[in-house]
Design a protein around this motif. Structure first.
Motif, PDB file in Angstrom:
ATOM      1  N   VAL A  27     -11.713  26.574   5.557  1.00 27.59           N
ATOM      2  CA  VAL A  27     -11.069  25.643   4.641  1.00 27.59           C
ATOM      3  C   VAL A  27     -11.075  25.840   3.327  1.00 27.59           C
ATOM      4  N   ALA A  28     -11.569  26.420   2.951  1.00 24.44           N
ATOM      5  CA  ALA A  28     -11.293  26.702   1.297  1.00 24.44           C
ATOM      6  C   ALA A  28      -9.978  27.548   1.536  1.00 24.44           C
ATOM      7  N   GLY A  74     -25.850  22.147   3.634  1.00 23.48           N
ATOM      8  CA  GLY A  74     -26.488  23.427   3.509  1.00 23.48           C
ATOM      9  C   GLY A  74     -26.445  24.563   4.026  1.00 23.48           C
ATOM     10  N   ALA A  75     -25.233  24.361   3.046  1.00 24.94           N
ATOM     11  CA  ALA A  75     -24.352  26.054   3.153  1.00 24.94           C
ATOM     12  C   ALA A  75     -25.294  26.455   1.465  1.00 24.94           C
ATOM     13  N   HIS A  76     -25.315  27.693   1.846  1.00 23.50           N
ATOM     14  CA  HIS A  76     -25.210  28.696   1.076  1.00 23.50           C
ATOM     15  C   HIS A  76     -24.620  29.065  -0.201  1.00 23.50           C
ATOM     16  N   TRP A  77     -25.648  30.070  -1.332  1.00 22.62           N
ATOM     17  CA  TRP A  77     -24.653  29.884  -2.313  1.00 22.62           C
ATOM     18  C   TRP A  77     -23.405  31.091  -2.559  1.00 22.62           C
ATOM     19  N   GLN A  78     -23.513  32.487  -1.570  1.00 22.11           N
ATOM     20  CA  GLN A  78     -22.648  33.200  -1.386  1.00 22.11           C
ATOM     21  C   GLN A  78     -20.899  32.797  -1.015  1.00 22.11           C
ATOM     22  N   THR A  79     -21.908  31.427   0.112  1.00 25.28           N
ATOM     23  CA  THR A  79     -20.919  30.936   0.616  1.00 25.28           C
ATOM     24  C   THR A  79     -19.279  30.376  -0.208  1.00 25.28           C
ATOM     25  N   ALA A  80     -20.788  29.759  -1.204  1.00 29.04           N
ATOM     26  CA  ALA A  80     -20.027  28.551  -2.264  1.00 29.04           C
ATOM     27  C   ALA A  80     -19.046  29.219  -3.427  1.00 29.04           C
ATOM     28  N   PHE A  81     -19.852  30.765  -3.418  1.00 28.07           N
ATOM     29  CA  PHE A  81     -19.043  31.391  -4.680  1.00 28.07           C
ATOM     30  C   PHE A  81     -17.434  32.422  -4.223  1.00 28.07           C
ATOM     31  N   GLU A  82     -17.595  32.231  -2.933  1.00 31.64           N
ATOM     32  CA  GLU A  82     -16.933  32.828  -1.868  1.00 31.64           C
ATOM     33  C   GLU A  82     -15.154  31.587  -2.115  1.00 31.64           C
ATOM     34  N   ALA A  83     -15.589  30.258  -2.133  1.00 28.09           N
ATOM     35  CA  ALA A  83     -14.884  29.262  -2.175  1.00 28.09           C
ATOM     36  C   ALA A  83     -14.039  29.362  -3.068  1.00 28.09           C
ATOM     37  N   VAL A  84     -15.222  29.599  -4.145  1.00 26.53           N
ATOM     38  CA  VAL A  84     -14.275  29.367  -5.855  1.00 26.53           C
ATOM     39  C   VAL A  84     -13.814  30.867  -5.935  1.00 26.53           C
ATOM     40  N   ARG A  85     -13.897  31.614  -5.141  1.00 26.02           N
ATOM     41  CA  ARG A  85     -13.472  32.565  -5.708  1.00 26.02           C
ATOM     42  C   ARG A  85     -11.572  32.766  -4.530  1.00 26.02           C
ATOM     43  N   GLY A  92      -6.550  28.524 -10.915  1.00 28.15           N
ATOM     44  CA  GLY A  92      -7.786  28.268 -11.836  1.00 28.15           C
ATOM     45  C   GLY A  92      -8.548  27.784 -11.737  1.00 28.15           C
ATOM     46  N   SER A  93      -7.611  27.042 -12.183  1.00 28.03           N
ATOM     47  CA  SER A  93      -8.310  25.501 -13.469  1.00 28.03           C
ATOM     48  C   SER A  93      -9.208  24.249 -12.225  1.00 28.03           C
ATOM     49  N   ILE A  94      -8.635  24.230 -10.970  1.00 21.98           N
ATOM     50  CA  ILE A  94      -9.806  23.580  -9.780  1.00 21.98           C
ATOM     51  C   ILE A  94     -10.837  24.407  -9.962  1.00 21.98           C
ATOM     52  N   ALA A  95     -10.518  25.786  -9.299  1.00 24.77           N
ATOM     53  CA  ALA A  95     -11.226  26.885  -8.987  1.00 24.77           C
ATOM     54  C   ALA A  95     -12.444  26.996 -10.443  1.00 24.77           C
ATOM     55  N   GLN A  96     -12.253  26.536 -11.814  1.00 27.39           N
ATOM     56  CA  GLN A  96     -13.603  26.357 -12.516  1.00 27.39           C
ATOM     57  C   GLN A  96     -14.066  25.382 -12.596  1.00 27.39           C
ATOM     58  N   GLY A 250     -17.304  35.743 -11.978  1.00 30.94           N
ATOM     59  CA  GLY A 250     -16.694  37.554 -11.776  1.00 30.94           C
ATOM     60  C   GLY A 250     -16.341  36.965 -10.265  1.00 30.94           C
ATOM     61  N   ASN A 251     -16.432  35.900  -9.414  1.00 26.76           N
ATOM     62  CA  ASN A 251     -16.216  35.832  -8.499  1.00 26.76           C
ATOM     63  C   ASN A 251     -15.024  34.672  -9.433  1.00 26.76           C
ATOM     64  N   PHE A 252     -14.389  34.554 -10.125  1.00 28.48           N
ATOM     65  CA  PHE A 252     -13.333  33.569 -10.508  1.00 28.48           C
ATOM     66  C   PHE A 252     -12.850  34.203 -10.513  1.00 28.48           C
ATOM     67  N   TYR A 253     -12.899  35.554 -11.826  1.00 28.72           N
ATOM     68  CA  TYR A 253     -11.510  36.571 -11.973  1.00 28.72           C
ATOM     69  C   TYR A 253     -11.279  37.282 -10.563  1.00 28.72           C
TER      70      TYR A 253
END
Length: 408
Positions: A27-28, A74-85, A92-96, A250-253
């Protein structure tokens, strides 16, 4: 609060399985490809990203962390952080904006009483709210004055990411007067609340579409129903919000570095010849080009390995709820500080040095390679990375832990 509620506290438990991760990665990735198609052009236009956020709503990413019983994925933070990455690889703007949305939305758990959280989650999920913020802790100019059964909010807050496009804004302010004098409250108001003035003054080198302008508050009414709760600086569980913020960074960078490498690879492979002093027929076959790329790829992969470990560890610590100890919180924060150090340095270095192999033509306006460097250079100044090095060094040498704040 009951003993059970104190122990429970967290709605997130367990770990993300392969099915969850694979689904949301896809999806991401689709969202990243959509945004990447015109990311540079939109950055140059510098318009408020309402359409981009509407696209994210359609993907389901906005409600990713909302508990399933309240209408979310109902997902986890690991999933959310990877979506940001993944989003950071192209925009980068929308990821932030997505990263800050996840943190701001999660203040429902970090600041509200467990019994009050359900209605907040349901309203957010049903409205597909995007959460902005107005909490910059080094700009503490907001004051709440008691007014009847509620308050009046006045002051100016800079760097209010997502405030100009989000559906709601999470705000921190100090009460001045009355029985709660000196208390710092977290509360939520809609973007259109009367007396709230969006200054639209975000004009920076990078992250141009992150909607991070200032907000001025003119006697804004804050009702008791708007208040999430009081911020407790020494509570081990609620202050996990800071490692979450830094881990998102960290995931963003990392994502920006990966995006710069991917775009750089395209440009290198498209170069038909090689430097006139090289014996190789093309730039991609030049050993000096391969050496530089190999170094950047290896360093980025090392950051990715560390980020993957800490993303999963964050879920494990968060799942402890009220049982998480100050020592566990501190240990996690130190590890995340280490990620902040290496992801910042690798992100900036990769986005800069990729030009060494793509050549002068890649600096042409319209190629878009500059977007990666401008974005990571701008956001990496959020808080000085040297202080993260001090945190890690002081802990390694002396076992010291920095006082808890929204930065540590």
């Amino acid at each position: 609060m009951t003993e059970h509620a104190v122990v429970e506290r967290s709605p997130w438990h367990g770990a993300a399985d392969a099915t969850e991760l694979d689904h949301w990665r896809a999806v991401a990735q689709a969202a990243a490809e959509h945004l990447g198609a015109d990311a540079w052009e939109r950055d140059r236009a510098n318009e408020q990203p309402f359409a981009e956020l509407e696209h994210l709503r359609g993907t389901g990413l906005v409600n990713l962390l909302v508990p399933a019983e309240h209408g979310g994925a109902g997902a986890h933070w690991q999933t959310a952080f990877e979506a940001v990455r993944i989003l950071a690889r192209t925009d980068g703007s929308i990821a932030q904006l997505l990263a800050y949305h996840y943190i701001n939305q999660a203040t429902i758990v970090f600041y509200a009483e467990p019994a009050d959280q359900g209605p907040w989650w349901r309203r957010s999920a049903e409205g597909q709210w995007v959460w902005g913020d107005s909490v910059n802790p080094v700009d503490p100019t907001l004051e709440l004055t008691p007014d009847g059964d509620g308050y009046r909010l006045n002051g100016l807050k800079r760097f209010s990411t997502g405030s100009s496009v989000g559906d709601v804004i999470i705000i921190n302010a100090t009460v001045r007067g009355g029985d709660q004098d000196g208390a710092v409250l977290a509360f939520v108001v809609e973007r259109e609340r009367e007396g709230l003035e969006l200054l639209d003054d975000w004009d920076f080198l990078g992250q141009r579409l992150s909607a991070s302008g200032s907000v001025r508050y003119h006697d804004v009414r804050v009702d008791p129903a708007d208040v999430l709760g009081e911020i407790e600086d020494e509570d081990a569980f609620s202050t996990l919000v800071t490692p979450a913020i830094q881990l998102a960074f960290g995931n963003f960078y990392l994502g920006v570095a990966q995006g710069a490498l991917a775009r750089g690879r395209e440009l290198v492979l498209a170069r038909p010849r090689s430097w006139f002093l090289s014996a190789a027929p093309t730039y991609a076959e030049d050993h000096l080009v391969q050496r530089t790329v190999g170094e950047l790829v290896a360093r980025t992969a090392a950051v990715e390995a560390l980020a993957d470990v800490l993303n999963a560890e964050f879920d494990a610590v968060l799942g402890l709820g009220g049982q998480v100890t100050a020592e566990q919180r501190a240990a996690l924060a130190i590890k995340v500080a280490g990620l902040k150090v290496v992801s910042t340095e690798v992100g900036v270095d990769v986005a800069n040095r990729i030009y060494e192999v793509t050549g002068s033509s890649s600096a042409r306006s319209g190629v878009g390679l500059d977007l990666f460097w401008r974005n990571v250079r701008t956001h990496s100044l959020h808080d000085p990375v040297d202080y993260k090095k001090l945190e890690v060094g002081a802990h390694f040498l002396l076992g010291q832990v920095q006082p808890i704040s929204l930065y540590t």
